[in-house]
Design an enzyme around this catalytic site. Structure first.
Site, PDB file in Angstrom:
ATOM      1  N   GLN A 124       0.926  -1.199   0.054  1.00  0.00           N
ATOM      2  CA  GLN A 124      -0.101  -0.096  -0.063  1.00  0.00           C
ATOM      3  C   GLN A 124       0.950   1.258  -0.035  1.00  0.00           C
ATOM      4  OE1 GLN A 124      -3.812  -0.580   0.016  1.00  0.00           O
ATOM      5  NE2 GLN A 124      -2.460  -2.425  -0.731  1.00  0.00           N
ATOM      6  N   ALA A 138     -12.407   2.231   3.172  1.00  0.00           N
ATOM      7  CA  ALA A 138     -11.188   1.458   2.377  1.00  0.00           C
ATOM      8  C   ALA A 138     -10.130   2.266   1.761  1.00  0.00           C
ATOM      9  CB  ALA A 138     -11.757   0.468   1.700  1.00  0.00           C
ATOM     10  N   HIS A 139      -9.012   1.580   1.196  1.00  0.00           N
ATOM     11  CA  HIS A 139      -8.211   2.363   0.497  1.00  0.00           C
ATOM     12  C   HIS A 139      -8.488   2.717  -1.146  1.00  0.00           C
ATOM     13  CE1 HIS A 139      -6.837  -1.954  -1.302  1.00  0.00           C
ATOM     14  NE2 HIS A 139      -8.081  -1.699  -1.513  1.00  0.00           N
ATOM     15  N   ASN A 140      -8.148   4.029  -1.307  1.00  0.00           N
ATOM     16  CA  ASN A 140      -8.446   4.413  -2.684  1.00  0.00           C
ATOM     17  C   ASN A 140      -9.743   5.146  -2.753  1.00  0.00           C
ATOM     18  OD1 ASN A 140      -6.559   1.906  -3.391  1.00  0.00           O
ATOM     19  ND2 ASN A 140      -6.023   3.955  -4.098  1.00  0.00           N
TER      20      ASN A 140
END
Length: 337
Positions: free
Chosen positions: A196, A237-239
């Site tokens: 990440q 969550a990511h992005n």
């Protein structure tokens, strides 16, 4: 602190009905307000309480002013007006600039002389804390983070790495910002971790609730634009990208790479599937699951309304038979043809 009704009205552009010299020293609900306290009426269901309230001053709409037995302040939006007035009485403890002796600060970190760094704080390499910031007890700021002017991390907040906070951001206890996103790839029957490498960017005037988690991006940053408000126990969550002035209620989960527009409202325990887009000015009611992109503003629901258990069990049993019933109806229709 004591303020007259007239002084409050002048400061916030309200209209006084009654005695403008009436003084208030605090705020409370209609049901529990006492002498010298200010309250408000926004929801019509509480209008009967006007007759019995002991509040010295009530903020309300013009069409409710006749029902007030004391001094009233007329506002187009009583709830918003009350919020602004209540802030006058919300006196936060003064945090003097300085660094507590127990804090651990990397030599490459930069901390403004005007910042307050509390006990047992850790600030990592190359991170920067701006003027007027408050870093509360036990908070951890990892490597390569920025906390801009006037922002506040309450107790035990963690900024893991590559987190950039704008001005006047407020983060409540236990929140974790910038942990690894949930990126995994299957290789020969085993999971391997996807690095990440992105960060988290949180715009000016955002507020993040207690024990909320916002993961850093895999390649690009996870972004919250300005004035986003996030409740407790939310997972972003990511992005993901959350548009400006949106608000997200508690226990909501937003999966990776989802994009939510500006001025959106997500109720409690909403689930948003990843890699979709929600346009501006969308309201998602509580317990709903968003499985597809939304392209038109409006209010959307998918949660199951509460009913008594016996009725719910009957409906659940019938729900499992819907396919059979649909086939029967289709067959009957064909027979009639």
């Amino acid at each position: 602190m004591r303020l007259t009704a007239s002084a409050i009205a002048e400061q916030f552009g309200l209209t006084v009905v009654g005695d403008g010299t009436t003084e208030v020293s605090g705020v409370a609900t209609l049901a529990h307000a006492g002498a010298g306290q200010l309250s408000f009426l926004s929801n019509p269901r509480y209008r009967p309480q006007l007759a019995d309230t002991q509040a010295a001053v009530v903020v309300l709409r013009a069409d409710d002013a006749d029902a007030a037995k004391g001094t009233a302040l007329v506002a187009k939006d009583p709830y918003t007006a009350f919020a602004k007035i209540a802030a006058l009485f919300d006196v936060a403890p003064v945090r003097e600039p300085g660094i507590h002796a127990s804090a651990v600060i990397d030599p490459t970190a930069q901390v403004s002389p005007g910042a307050h760094v509390g006990p047992f704080v850790s600030i990592g390499a190359r991170s920067r804390v701006g003027d007027g910031c408050v870093i509360g007890t036990g908070s951890i700021i990892g490597e390569d983070c920025v906390v801009d002017e006037g922002s506040e991390l309450l107790a035990r907040v963690t900024l893991v790495t590559r987190v950039r906070l704008g001005k006047r951001v407020r983060i409540h206890p236990g929140a974790v910002i910038g942990a690894d996103g949930f990126g995994l790839a299957m290789d020969a029957g085993h999971w391997i971790k996807v690095p990440q490498l992105g960060g988290v960017v949180i715009g000016d005037d955002c507020e993040i609730g207690a024990n909320t988690c916002i993961d850093r991006g895999a390649l690009e940053d996870t972004v919250l634009e300005e004035d986003v408000r996030v409740d407790n126990l939310v997972q972003i969550a990511h992005n993901c990208r959350i548009g400006a002035h949106s608000a997200i209620a508690g226990c909501t989960g937003i999966a990776g790479s989802a994009k939510i527009g500006r001025y959106c409202l997500l109720g409690g325990h909403v689930g948003v599937v990843g890699h979709l887009e929600i346009c501006d000015k969308v309201v998602i009611t509580g317990k709903s699951v968003v499985r597809n992109s939304i392209h038109e503003p409006g209010e959307y629901s998918s949660g199951t309304p509460l009913t008594d258990n016996r009725t719910w069990r009957k409906n659940a049993a019938r729900f499992k038979q819907l396919d059979v019933l649909a086939r029967r109806i289709l067959a009957v229709g064909k027979e009639k043809e």
